[in-house]
Design a protein around this motif. Sequence first.
Motif, PDB file in Angstrom:
ATOM      1  N   ALA A  43      17.190 -11.633  46.616  1.00  0.00           N
ATOM      2  CA  ALA A  43      17.859 -10.660  47.479  1.00  0.00           C
ATOM      3  C   ALA A  43      18.962 -11.207  48.379  1.00  0.00           C
ATOM      4  N   ALA A  44      18.910 -12.491  48.742  1.00  0.00           N
ATOM      5  CA  ALA A  44      19.832 -12.992  49.756  1.00  0.00           C
ATOM      6  C   ALA A  44      21.268 -13.076  49.219  1.00  0.00           C
ATOM      7  N   PRO A  45      22.286 -12.756  50.038  1.00  0.00           N
ATOM      8  CA  PRO A  45      22.228 -12.429  51.467  1.00  0.00           C
ATOM      9  C   PRO A  45      22.003 -10.950  51.793  1.00  0.00           C
ATOM     10  N   ILE A  58      10.838  -4.543  49.455  1.00  0.00           N
ATOM     11  CA  ILE A  58      10.563  -5.971  49.632  1.00  0.00           C
ATOM     12  C   ILE A  58      11.806  -6.744  49.215  1.00  0.00           C
ATOM     13  N   ALA A  59      12.336  -7.524  50.153  1.00  0.00           N
ATOM     14  CA  ALA A  59      13.521  -8.346  49.877  1.00  0.00           C
ATOM     15  C   ALA A  59      13.051  -9.792  49.796  1.00  0.00           C
ATOM     16  N   ASN A  60      13.068 -10.320  48.591  1.00  0.00           N
ATOM     17  CA  ASN A  60      12.544 -11.678  48.368  1.00  0.00           C
ATOM     18  C   ASN A  60      13.675 -12.628  47.992  1.00  0.00           C
ATOM     19  N   ASP A  61      13.613 -13.851  48.476  1.00  0.00           N
ATOM     20  CA  ASP A  61      14.524 -14.887  47.985  1.00  0.00           C
ATOM     21  C   ASP A  61      13.844 -16.219  48.194  1.00  0.00           C
ATOM     22  N   THR A  67      10.294 -11.612  52.051  1.00  0.00           N
ATOM     23  CA  THR A  67       9.342 -12.615  51.569  1.00  0.00           C
ATOM     24  C   THR A  67      10.107 -13.775  50.932  1.00  0.00           C
ATOM     25  N   SER A  68       9.413 -14.882  50.738  1.00  0.00           N
ATOM     26  CA  SER A  68      10.088 -16.052  50.182  1.00  0.00           C
ATOM     27  C   SER A  68       9.229 -16.740  49.114  1.00  0.00           C
TER      28      SER A  68
END
Length: 302
Positions: A110-112, A130-133, A157-158
């Motif tokens: 997801a980033a940035p 949910i934005a995961n990177d 989340t990561s």
Amino acid sequence: MLIDDWWSRYREIIPDFERFLAALALPPPVYLRVNPRRTNAAALQDRLAARGVRLESVPVPGAFRADGLSRPGSTSEFLLGHYYVQGLSSMLPVLALAPEPGQRVLDLCAAPGSKTTQIADEIEDRGLLIANDFKIPRLRALQSNLERIGVTCAAVTSYRGESFPGRISFDRVLVDAPCSGEGTWRERPPRRSRDWDPSQPERLHPLQLRVLSRAADLVAPGGVLVYSTCTYAPEENEAVVDDLLALRSDLSIEPVAPPVPHAPGLTAWQGRTFRNELGLAARIYPHLVDSWGFFIARLRRT
Ligand SMILES: C[S@@+](CC[C@H](N)C(=O)[O-])C[C@H]1O[C@@H](n2cnc3c(N)ncnc32)[C@H](O)[C@@H]1O
């Protein structure tokens, strides 16, 4: 190897190849999405007009080409979150994802946060996003963009995408994969192969397949999975989707119909054939759309 030699591998597959090469030499325009939480298009237009900026409509709702906006990340409107700066072609994968308010959506790489903030707009900030990177430094940019834009439905989340935990399933999953990024090489591309790695497309393929494969596990039956990259390399695009489909029978390709000129996905490349349905995917080129190059495929879990 010179960059021109590298581009020549695409001579047979990119339509109107000389115009493609000419487009690479030019800087792409600035595009932005208006943030409906903070303002509206008319008000933003008025504020930016006072700075000599002209907003021109593009075929993505809420998005504009901003002519005369030379430093888009340093205006007070930017800092106040009135708009998000994003390439026009980068907005197309979320249109293909078509998330709806109230749905559970996973943005696995997801980033940035360009596409995460766009998804939040599409679902009207309702549902679970949910934005995961995997890369911690890039999570800071993601978090700060979510705050600047005022998104309230997202959790960050990561995990490595390929081992994202499977406790819940999602109506929509986006894999905007780590890729060689050739589609962003405009105006000042790397000149020689010491500035980039010609083996990257082959090397990235296994990671992309692992991440996409895990994403497919996380889609609820009937749900939609979109795979996108900002590269032209078929090794990272059609070959990844084709290999995924060879591994699983519960996915089918659906047409991608971006509201801009585009080319179909490839069904063959350097002696390898891909299933015919890959023609339903979309390739975005800078001479057809004055923006970055992109690849988009849409899959449904049956
Ligand atoms: C093309 S960028 C994503 C851009 C983002 N979707 C946007 O629109 O702003 C790919 C991202 O994948 C992340 N990434 C790299 N390896 C990953 C992995 N194994 N799992 C999840 N994310 C990964 C990178 O940190 C990078 O932020």
